[in-house]
Design a protein around this motif. Structure first.
Motif, PDB file in Angstrom:
ATOM      1  N   TYR A   1      15.251  -1.461  19.494  1.00  0.00           N
ATOM      2  CA  TYR A   1      16.032  -2.470  18.376  1.00  0.00           C
ATOM      3  C   TYR A   1      16.881  -1.669  17.322  1.00  0.00           C
ATOM      4  O   TYR A   1      18.175  -1.880  17.332  1.00  0.00           O
ATOM      5  CB  TYR A   1      15.363  -3.596  17.988  1.00  0.00           C
ATOM      6  N   VAL A   2      16.207  -0.640  16.585  1.00  0.00           N
ATOM      7  CA  VAL A   2      16.930   0.218  15.762  1.00  0.00           C
ATOM      8  C   VAL A   2      18.006   0.778  16.207  1.00  0.00           C
ATOM      9  O   VAL A   2      18.986   0.977  15.704  1.00  0.00           O
ATOM     10  CB  VAL A   2      15.798   0.883  15.051  1.00  0.00           C
ATOM     11  N   ASP A   3      17.616   1.685  17.393  1.00  0.00           N
ATOM     12  CA  ASP A   3      18.670   2.323  17.962  1.00  0.00           C
ATOM     13  C   ASP A   3      19.841   1.639  18.548  1.00  0.00           C
ATOM     14  O   ASP A   3      21.107   1.984  18.452  1.00  0.00           O
ATOM     15  CB  ASP A   3      18.091   3.121  19.351  1.00  0.00           C
TER      16      ASP A   3
ATOM     17  N   GLY B   1       2.192   1.701   7.343  1.00  0.00           N
ATOM     18  CA  GLY B   1       3.513   0.607   7.710  1.00  0.00           C
ATOM     19  C   GLY B   1       4.744   1.507   7.052  1.00  0.00           C
ATOM     20  O   GLY B   1       5.751   1.510   7.859  1.00  0.00           O
ATOM     21  N   PHE B   2       4.979   1.964   6.033  1.00  0.00           N
ATOM     22  CA  PHE B   2       5.893   2.835   5.636  1.00  0.00           C
ATOM     23  C   PHE B   2       6.346   3.957   6.501  1.00  0.00           C
ATOM     24  O   PHE B   2       7.464   4.224   7.050  1.00  0.00           O
ATOM     25  CB  PHE B   2       5.711   3.480   4.065  1.00  0.00           C
ATOM     26  N   GLN B   3       5.199   4.676   6.972  1.00  0.00           N
ATOM     27  CA  GLN B   3       5.537   5.776   7.856  1.00  0.00           C
ATOM     28  C   GLN B   3       6.139   5.377   9.012  1.00  0.00           C
ATOM     29  O   GLN B   3       6.994   6.227   9.749  1.00  0.00           O
ATOM     30  CB  GLN B   3       4.217   6.816   7.985  1.00  0.00           C
ATOM     31  N   ALA B   4       5.623   4.331   9.638  1.00  0.00           N
ATOM     32  CA  ALA B   4       6.056   3.832  11.066  1.00  0.00           C
ATOM     33  C   ALA B   4       7.650   3.538  10.965  1.00  0.00           C
ATOM     34  O   ALA B   4       8.392   3.702  11.861  1.00  0.00           O
ATOM     35  CB  ALA B   4       5.199   2.671  11.405  1.00  0.00           C
ATOM     36  N   LEU B   5       7.795   2.752   9.929  1.00  0.00           N
ATOM     37  CA  LEU B   5       9.330   2.422   9.631  1.00  0.00           C
ATOM     38  C   LEU B   5      10.183   3.710   9.448  1.00  0.00           C
ATOM     39  O   LEU B   5      11.131   3.534  10.125  1.00  0.00           O
ATOM     40  CB  LEU B   5       9.426   1.466   8.593  1.00  0.00           C
ATOM     41  N   LEU B   6       9.690   4.720   8.866  1.00  0.00           N
ATOM     42  CA  LEU B   6      10.399   5.843   8.987  1.00  0.00           C
ATOM     43  C   LEU B   6      10.670   6.635  10.296  1.00  0.00           C
ATOM     44  O   LEU B   6      11.649   7.169  10.508  1.00  0.00           O
ATOM     45  CB  LEU B   6       9.739   7.038   7.913  1.00  0.00           C
ATOM     46  N   ASP B   7       9.497   6.563  10.976  1.00  0.00           N
ATOM     47  CA  ASP B   7       9.444   7.138  12.150  1.00  0.00           C
ATOM     48  C   ASP B   7      10.506   6.569  13.192  1.00  0.00           C
ATOM     49  O   ASP B   7      11.251   7.198  14.076  1.00  0.00           O
ATOM     50  CB  ASP B   7       8.138   6.984  13.067  1.00  0.00           C
ATOM     51  N   ILE B   8      10.713   5.211  13.037  1.00  0.00           N
ATOM     52  CA  ILE B   8      11.660   4.671  14.141  1.00  0.00           C
ATOM     53  C   ILE B   8      13.019   4.418  13.503  1.00  0.00           C
ATOM     54  O   ILE B   8      14.027   4.069  14.207  1.00  0.00           O
ATOM     55  CB  ILE B   8      11.057   3.158  14.578  1.00  0.00           C
ATOM     56  N   GLY B   9      13.336   5.110  12.102  1.00  0.00           N
ATOM     57  CA  GLY B   9      14.586   5.289  11.956  1.00  0.00           C
ATOM     58  C   GLY B   9      15.065   4.017  11.189  1.00  0.00           C
ATOM     59  O   GLY B   9      16.401   3.832  10.881  1.00  0.00           O
ATOM     60  N   VAL B  10      14.108   2.929  10.481  1.00  0.00           N
ATOM     61  CA  VAL B  10      14.605   1.899   9.616  1.00  0.00           C
ATOM     62  C   VAL B  10      15.278   2.414   8.564  1.00  0.00           C
ATOM     63  O   VAL B  10      14.690   3.383   7.899  1.00  0.00           O
ATOM     64  CB  VAL B  10      13.354   1.020   9.537  1.00  0.00           C
ATOM     65  N   ASP B  11      16.685   1.853   8.190  1.00  0.00           N
ATOM     66  CA  ASP B  11      17.459   2.085   7.118  1.00  0.00           C
ATOM     67  C   ASP B  11      16.827   1.800   5.728  1.00  0.00           C
ATOM     68  O   ASP B  11      16.906   2.552   4.621  1.00  0.00           O
ATOM     69  CB  ASP B  11      18.711   1.770   7.275  1.00  0.00           C
ATOM     70  N   TYR B  12      16.310   0.769   5.594  1.00  0.00           N
ATOM     71  CA  TYR B  12      15.750  -0.219   4.433  1.00  0.00           C
ATOM     72  C   TYR B  12      14.166  -0.560   4.443  1.00  0.00           C
ATOM     73  O   TYR B  12      14.133  -1.227   5.498  1.00  0.00           O
ATOM     74  CB  TYR B  12      16.501  -1.300   4.108  1.00  0.00           C
ATOM     75  N   ILE B  13      13.307  -0.032   3.856  1.00  0.00           N
ATOM     76  CA  ILE B  13      11.994  -0.399   3.931  1.00  0.00           C
ATOM     77  C   ILE B  13      11.850  -0.997   2.529  1.00  0.00           C
ATOM     78  O   ILE B  13      11.754  -0.686   1.643  1.00  0.00           O
ATOM     79  CB  ILE B  13      11.124   1.273   3.848  1.00  0.00           C
ATOM     80  N   GLY B  14      11.356  -2.563   3.230  1.00  0.00           N
ATOM     81  CA  GLY B  14      10.909  -3.434   2.073  1.00  0.00           C
ATOM     82  C   GLY B  14       9.429  -3.240   1.557  1.00  0.00           C
ATOM     83  O   GLY B  14       8.503  -2.869   2.219  1.00  0.00           O
ATOM     84  N   THR B  15       9.145  -3.463   0.266  1.00  0.00           N
ATOM     85  CA  THR B  15       7.958  -3.277  -0.211  1.00  0.00           C
ATOM     86  C   THR B  15       7.854  -4.396  -1.502  1.00  0.00           C
ATOM     87  O   THR B  15       9.132  -4.911  -2.185  1.00  0.00           O
ATOM     88  CB  THR B  15       7.583  -2.314  -0.644  1.00  0.00           C
ATOM     89  N   ASP B  16       6.546  -4.916  -2.007  1.00  0.00           N
ATOM     90  CA  ASP B  16       6.321  -5.363  -3.053  1.00  0.00           C
ATOM     91  C   ASP B  16       5.755  -4.403  -4.044  1.00  0.00           C
ATOM     92  O   ASP B  16       5.715  -4.973  -5.085  1.00  0.00           O
ATOM     93  CB  ASP B  16       5.402  -6.659  -2.859  1.00  0.00           C
ATOM     94  N   LYS B  17       5.220  -3.339  -3.439  1.00  0.00           N
ATOM     95  CA  LYS B  17       4.468  -2.525  -4.089  1.00  0.00           C
ATOM     96  C   LYS B  17       5.529  -1.206  -4.542  1.00  0.00           C
ATOM     97  O   LYS B  17       5.410  -0.352  -3.640  1.00  0.00           O
ATOM     98  CB  LYS B  17       3.347  -1.905  -3.216  1.00  0.00           C
ATOM     99  N   LEU B  18       6.304  -1.413  -5.644  1.00  0.00           N
ATOM    100  CA  LEU B  18       7.361  -0.463  -5.923  1.00  0.00           C
ATOM    101  C   LEU B  18       7.038   0.944  -5.930  1.00  0.00           C
ATOM    102  O   LEU B  18       7.542   1.616  -5.356  1.00  0.00           O
ATOM    103  CB  LEU B  18       8.139  -0.978  -7.030  1.00  0.00           C
ATOM    104  N   THR B  19       5.930   1.235  -6.927  1.00  0.00           N
ATOM    105  CA  THR B  19       5.464   2.616  -7.097  1.00  0.00           C
ATOM    106  C   THR B  19       4.839   3.093  -5.952  1.00  0.00           C
ATOM    107  O   THR B  19       5.085   4.353  -5.603  1.00  0.00           O
ATOM    108  CB  THR B  19       4.415   2.466  -8.152  1.00  0.00           C
TER     109      THR B  19
END
Length: 243
Positions: A191-193, A213-231
């Protein structure tokens, strides 16, 4: 407030580029809306808005709304001050999630931002309308400095949609507590591609708010990684860049 802004402006100048991918989901729920994510160097911030008696009130549910928590005070005014001071750093996108009908909400958003159209255009700052939006065929009727959050099942004018978003639940379930299932990762990567091939950025929501979760999104190339845990996300993005 002035002292806080000056402090955060100085912090933003030191923001590291990896955090440009960070997206502050439901940002208004933090103790200091806008300022916390901005100080950490987030590239994108999200605010949910309701049109109420001609004003744009910020909150997740109607029961949470308050007249002193509106889009102008919490987001538009501080953002414009930052842009005018040339201190935006990584921050380049405000995603406005319209919780009330587009007919009632979008005209108020446009009216609130119109006095700042020149600097929004000059800075190439993105205002992205999500949630309740007009029909894609009507996107072109909005000002040039308004863009929209697309979906994979929509056909829309390319120049009005630079961001496409989908829920991870559309592809499968994963709680982020162990390795991402291979079949889910492959579906998401495909989908990302596809979105990237069409010249758009990608955001997924309903994603695990965990380090895996963050690492998986980085690995697949997601441009914006959403979070409620800012720091947590800011620190992890800086760490992942340094490896």
């Amino acid at each position: 407030m002035k002292k806080i802004l000056l402090l955060l402006l100085s912090i933003s100048a030191l923001a590291q580029s990896p955090v440009k991918k960070a997206h502050a989901h439901n940002d208004y729920e933090h103790e200091r809306p806008f300022f916390e994510a901005f100080a950490l160097g987030f590239g994108s911030i999200e605010a949910d808005v309701y049109a109420v008696n001609g004003d744009l009130l910020v909150g997740h549910e109607r029961s949470q709304l308050s007249l002193n928590r509106n889009l102008k005070d919490l987001y538009i005014d501080p953002i414009i001050r930052v842009l005018k001071a040339n201190k935006e750093g990584n921050f380049h996108q405000l995603l406005i999630d319209s919780k009330t009908t587009s007919d009632s909400t979008l005209p108020l958003i446009i009216a609130a931002l119109k006095p700042h159209a020149e600097i929004l255009m000059r800075k190439n700052f993105r205002i992205v309308i999500s949630g309740n939006r007009p029909k894609p065929s009507q996107y072109i009727e909005s000002p040039a400095w308004i863009t929209f959050d697309g979906r994979s099942d929509e056909t829309f004018p390319t120049n009005k949609v630079v961001l496409e978003s989908e829920s991870m639940f559309k592809f499968g379930f994963w709680n982020g507590q162990g390795p991402i299932p291979t079949n889910l990762k492959e579906k998401l990567k495909s989908y990302v591609d596809k979105v990237h091939a069409n010249g758009r950025k990608v955001r997924l929501w309903a994603t695990p708010d965990t380090l895996l979760g963050f690492q998986a999104l980085l690995d697949i190339g997601v441009d914006y990684i959403g979070t409620d845990k800012l720091t947590l996300l800011a620190d992890y993005l800086k760490f992942s860049e340094s490896k």
